[in-house]
Write a protein that holds these residues in place. Structure first.
Motif, PDB file in Angstrom:
ATOM      1  N   PHE A 117      22.801 -25.124 -11.487  1.00 59.53           N
ATOM      2  CA  PHE A 117      22.800 -26.581 -11.574  1.00 59.53           C
ATOM      3  C   PHE A 117      22.075 -27.014 -12.843  1.00 59.53           C
ATOM      4  CE2 PHE A 117      19.291 -25.193  -8.933  1.00 59.53           C
ATOM      5  CZ  PHE A 117      18.201 -25.858  -9.457  1.00 59.53           C
ATOM      6  N   PRO A 118      22.541 -28.106 -13.465  1.00 61.33           N
ATOM      7  CA  PRO A 118      21.901 -28.587 -14.686  1.00 61.33           C
ATOM      8  C   PRO A 118      20.487 -29.087 -14.404  1.00 61.33           C
ATOM      9  CG  PRO A 118      24.062 -29.594 -14.389  1.00 61.33           C
ATOM     10  CD  PRO A 118      23.725 -28.879 -13.124  1.00 61.33           C
ATOM     11  N   ILE A 119      19.596 -28.832 -15.348  1.00 62.60           N
ATOM     12  CA  ILE A 119      18.243 -29.369 -15.291  1.00 62.60           C
ATOM     13  C   ILE A 119      17.980 -30.122 -16.591  1.00 62.60           C
ATOM     14  CG2 ILE A 119      17.371 -27.655 -13.668  1.00 62.60           C
ATOM     15  CD1 ILE A 119      16.063 -26.221 -16.052  1.00 62.60           C
ATOM     16  N   ARG A 120      16.951 -30.949 -16.579  1.00 66.67           N
ATOM     17  CA  ARG A 120      16.640 -31.777 -17.744  1.00 66.67           C
ATOM     18  C   ARG A 120      16.212 -30.917 -18.927  1.00 66.67           C
ATOM     19  NH1 ARG A 120      12.008 -35.856 -17.333  1.00 66.67           N
ATOM     20  NH2 ARG A 120      11.547 -35.968 -19.508  1.00 66.67           N
ATOM     21  N   ARG A 121      16.716 -31.267 -20.066  1.00 61.36           N
ATOM     22  CA  ARG A 121      16.435 -30.587 -21.318  1.00 61.36           C
ATOM     23  C   ARG A 121      15.586 -31.519 -22.175  1.00 61.36           C
ATOM     24  NH1 ARG A 121      20.411 -30.443 -25.756  1.00 61.36           N
ATOM     25  NH2 ARG A 121      19.879 -28.658 -27.011  1.00 61.36           N
ATOM     26  N   PRO A 122      14.659 -30.992 -22.979  1.00 60.80           N
ATOM     27  CA  PRO A 122      13.837 -31.870 -23.814  1.00 60.80           C
ATOM     28  C   PRO A 122      14.676 -32.799 -24.681  1.00 60.80           C
ATOM     29  CG  PRO A 122      12.980 -29.639 -23.884  1.00 60.80           C
ATOM     30  CD  PRO A 122      14.295 -29.578 -23.154  1.00 60.80           C
ATOM     31  N   GLY A 123      14.356 -34.073 -24.678  1.00 65.12           N
ATOM     32  CA  GLY A 123      15.090 -35.047 -25.456  1.00 65.12           C
ATOM     33  C   GLY A 123      14.873 -34.933 -26.955  1.00 65.12           C
ATOM     34  N   SER A 124      13.889 -34.158 -27.352  1.00 63.67           N
ATOM     35  CA  SER A 124      13.597 -34.015 -28.778  1.00 63.67           C
ATOM     36  C   SER A 124      14.568 -33.080 -29.490  1.00 63.67           C
ATOM     37  CB  SER A 124      12.170 -33.501 -28.966  1.00 63.67           C
ATOM     38  OG  SER A 124      12.015 -32.242 -28.341  1.00 63.67           O
ATOM     39  N   PHE A 125      15.380 -32.344 -28.722  1.00 65.25           N
ATOM     40  CA  PHE A 125      16.344 -31.449 -29.365  1.00 65.25           C
ATOM     41  C   PHE A 125      17.425 -32.274 -30.039  1.00 65.25           C
ATOM     42  CE2 PHE A 125      15.500 -27.771 -26.192  1.00 65.25           C
ATOM     43  CZ  PHE A 125      14.390 -27.399 -26.911  1.00 65.25           C
ATOM     44  N   ASP A 126      17.763 -31.927 -31.269  1.00 61.38           N
ATOM     45  CA  ASP A 126      18.788 -32.667 -32.003  1.00 61.38           C
ATOM     46  C   ASP A 126      20.074 -31.854 -32.152  1.00 61.38           C
ATOM     47  OD1 ASP A 126      17.919 -30.775 -33.793  1.00 61.38           O
ATOM     48  OD2 ASP A 126      17.647 -32.171 -35.465  1.00 61.38           O
ATOM     49  N   PHE A 127      20.336 -30.974 -31.197  1.00 58.14           N
ATOM     50  CA  PHE A 127      21.565 -30.183 -31.201  1.00 58.14           C
ATOM     51  C   PHE A 127      22.130 -30.157 -29.793  1.00 58.14           C
ATOM     52  CE2 PHE A 127      17.865 -27.469 -30.805  1.00 58.14           C
ATOM     53  CZ  PHE A 127      18.152 -26.684 -29.702  1.00 58.14           C
ATOM     54  N   ASP A 128      23.450 -29.973 -29.706  1.00 57.61           N
ATOM     55  CA  ASP A 128      24.155 -30.006 -28.431  1.00 57.61           C
ATOM     56  C   ASP A 128      23.829 -28.768 -27.601  1.00 57.61           C
ATOM     57  OD1 ASP A 128      25.874 -30.916 -26.458  1.00 57.61           O
ATOM     58  OD2 ASP A 128      27.666 -30.111 -27.415  1.00 57.61           O
ATOM     59  N   GLY A 129      23.574 -28.980 -26.331  1.00 56.42           N
ATOM     60  CA  GLY A 129      23.285 -27.872 -25.440  1.00 56.42           C
ATOM     61  C   GLY A 129      23.017 -28.368 -24.041  1.00 56.42           C
ATOM     62  N   ALA A 130      22.722 -27.440 -23.152  1.00 54.86           N
ATOM     63  CA  ALA A 130      22.418 -27.773 -21.762  1.00 54.86           C
ATOM     64  C   ALA A 130      21.552 -26.673 -21.182  1.00 54.86           C
ATOM     65  CB  ALA A 130      23.707 -27.907 -20.955  1.00 54.86           C
ATOM     66  N   TRP A 131      20.738 -27.047 -20.218  1.00 56.91           N
ATOM     67  CA  TRP A 131      19.942 -26.085 -19.473  1.00 56.91           C
ATOM     68  C   TRP A 131      20.423 -26.089 -18.035  1.00 56.91           C
ATOM     69  CZ3 TRP A 131      14.057 -26.736 -20.899  1.00 56.91           C
ATOM     70  CH2 TRP A 131      13.867 -26.414 -22.238  1.00 56.91           C
ATOM     71  N   LEU A 132      20.553 -24.882 -17.485  1.00 59.56           N
ATOM     72  CA  LEU A 132      20.936 -24.736 -16.087  1.00 59.56           C
ATOM     73  C   LEU A 132      19.938 -23.814 -15.404  1.00 59.56           C
ATOM     74  CD1 LEU A 132      23.929 -24.353 -17.866  1.00 59.56           C
ATOM     75  CD2 LEU A 132      24.540 -25.255 -15.643  1.00 59.56           C
ATOM     76  N   PHE A 133      19.879 -23.913 -14.086  1.00 61.33           N
ATOM     77  CA  PHE A 133      18.951 -23.080 -13.327  1.00 61.33           C
ATOM     78  C   PHE A 133      19.583 -22.709 -12.000  1.00 61.33           C
ATOM     79  CE2 PHE A 133      15.329 -22.142 -10.587  1.00 61.33           C
ATOM     80  CZ  PHE A 133      14.624 -21.274 -11.405  1.00 61.33           C
ATOM     81  N   GLY A 134      19.277 -21.530 -11.539  1.00 58.67           N
ATOM     82  CA  GLY A 134      19.706 -21.082 -10.218  1.00 58.67           C
ATOM     83  C   GLY A 134      19.246 -19.661  -9.973  1.00 58.67           C
ATOM     84  N   TYR A 135      18.943 -19.359  -8.718  1.00 57.99           N
ATOM     85  CA  TYR A 135      18.580 -17.994  -8.313  1.00 57.99           C
ATOM     86  C   TYR A 135      17.357 -17.482  -9.075  1.00 57.99           C
ATOM     87  CZ  TYR A 135      23.459 -18.717  -7.169  1.00 57.99           C
ATOM     88  OH  TYR A 135      24.652 -19.269  -6.746  1.00 57.99           O
ATOM     89  N   GLY A 136      16.491 -18.396  -9.516  1.00 57.28           N
ATOM     90  CA  GLY A 136      15.311 -17.993 -10.269  1.00 57.28           C
ATOM     91  C   GLY A 136      15.598 -17.671 -11.728  1.00 57.28           C
ATOM     92  N   ILE A 137      16.790 -18.024 -12.210  1.00 57.24           N
ATOM     93  CA  ILE A 137      17.219 -17.691 -13.567  1.00 57.24           C
ATOM     94  C   ILE A 137      17.530 -18.970 -14.333  1.00 57.24           C
ATOM     95  CG2 ILE A 137      18.956 -16.492 -14.960  1.00 57.24           C
ATOM     96  CD1 ILE A 137      19.520 -14.807 -12.364  1.00 57.24           C
ATOM     97  N   GLY A 138      17.031 -19.091 -15.552  1.00 66.26           N
ATOM     98  CA  GLY A 138      17.382 -20.202 -16.428  1.00 66.26           C
ATOM     99  C   GLY A 138      18.417 -19.756 -17.436  1.00 66.26           C
ATOM    100  N   ILE A 139      19.414 -20.593 -17.672  1.00 64.67           N
ATOM    101  CA  ILE A 139      20.419 -20.334 -18.703  1.00 64.67           C
ATOM    102  C   ILE A 139      20.408 -21.530 -19.642  1.00 64.67           C
ATOM    103  CG2 ILE A 139      22.860 -20.010 -19.204  1.00 64.67           C
ATOM    104  CD1 ILE A 139      23.151 -18.616 -16.528  1.00 64.67           C
ATOM    105  N   HIS A 140      20.216 -21.259 -20.929  1.00 64.39           N
ATOM    106  CA  HIS A 140      20.251 -22.305 -21.942  1.00 64.39           C
ATOM    107  C   HIS A 140      21.544 -22.138 -22.730  1.00 64.39           C
ATOM    108  CE1 HIS A 140      15.578 -22.769 -22.101  1.00 64.39           C
ATOM    109  NE2 HIS A 140      16.069 -22.889 -20.885  1.00 64.39           N
ATOM    110  N   LEU A 141      22.398 -23.137 -22.669  1.00 64.29           N
ATOM    111  CA  LEU A 141      23.656 -23.120 -23.406  1.00 64.29           C
ATOM    112  C   LEU A 141      23.470 -23.865 -24.711  1.00 64.29           C
ATOM    113  CD1 LEU A 141      26.027 -23.996 -20.442  1.00 64.29           C
ATOM    114  CD2 LEU A 141      25.520 -21.720 -21.378  1.00 64.29           C
ATOM    115  N   LEU A 142      23.886 -23.267 -25.799  1.00 62.89           N
ATOM    116  CA  LEU A 142      23.747 -23.847 -27.128  1.00 62.89           C
ATOM    117  C   LEU A 142      25.126 -23.904 -27.770  1.00 62.89           C
ATOM    118  CD1 LEU A 142      20.824 -21.525 -28.232  1.00 62.89           C
ATOM    119  CD2 LEU A 142      20.617 -23.806 -27.247  1.00 62.89           C
TER     120      LEU A 142
END
Length: 88
Positions: A38-63
């Motif tokens: 599921f998506p989680i909040r990503r820092p608003g200071s990033f100036d590039f497209d991406g997303a953070w997801l979390f599940g099962y104790g694992i974080g995935i950062h998509l860039l």
């Protein structure tokens, strides 16, 4: 994991995995719909497209790739290439 001379930084687990992708939206759809992340909040200071997801104790950062049209084309699974493996 031992917290001795073998582990001087006291590492405990993987925090997240970052993946460069052609389409952040398509990748979010896959990780959310197929794998249940599921998506989680990503820092608003990033100036590039991406997303953070979390599940099962694992974080995935998509860039989003800087040049998504020129990412190498993968035509087959190569066990010696970069990959993530989930125990199910």
């Amino acid at each position: 994991m031992k917290e001795t001379a073998e582990n001087p930084l006291h590492l405990k687990s993987v925090n997240h995995i970052s993946l460069v992708c052609k389409s952040v939206e398509e990748s979010i759809d896959f990780y959310q719909r197929v794998l249940g992340f599921f998506p989680i909040r990503r820092p608003g200071s990033f100036d590039f497209d991406g997303a953070w997801l979390f599940g099962y104790g694992i974080g995935i950062h998509l860039l989003r790739a800087e040049d998504p049209e020129n990412l190498p084309k993968k035509t087959e699974i190569n066990p010696k290439d970069n990959h993530i493996s989930f125990q199910v």
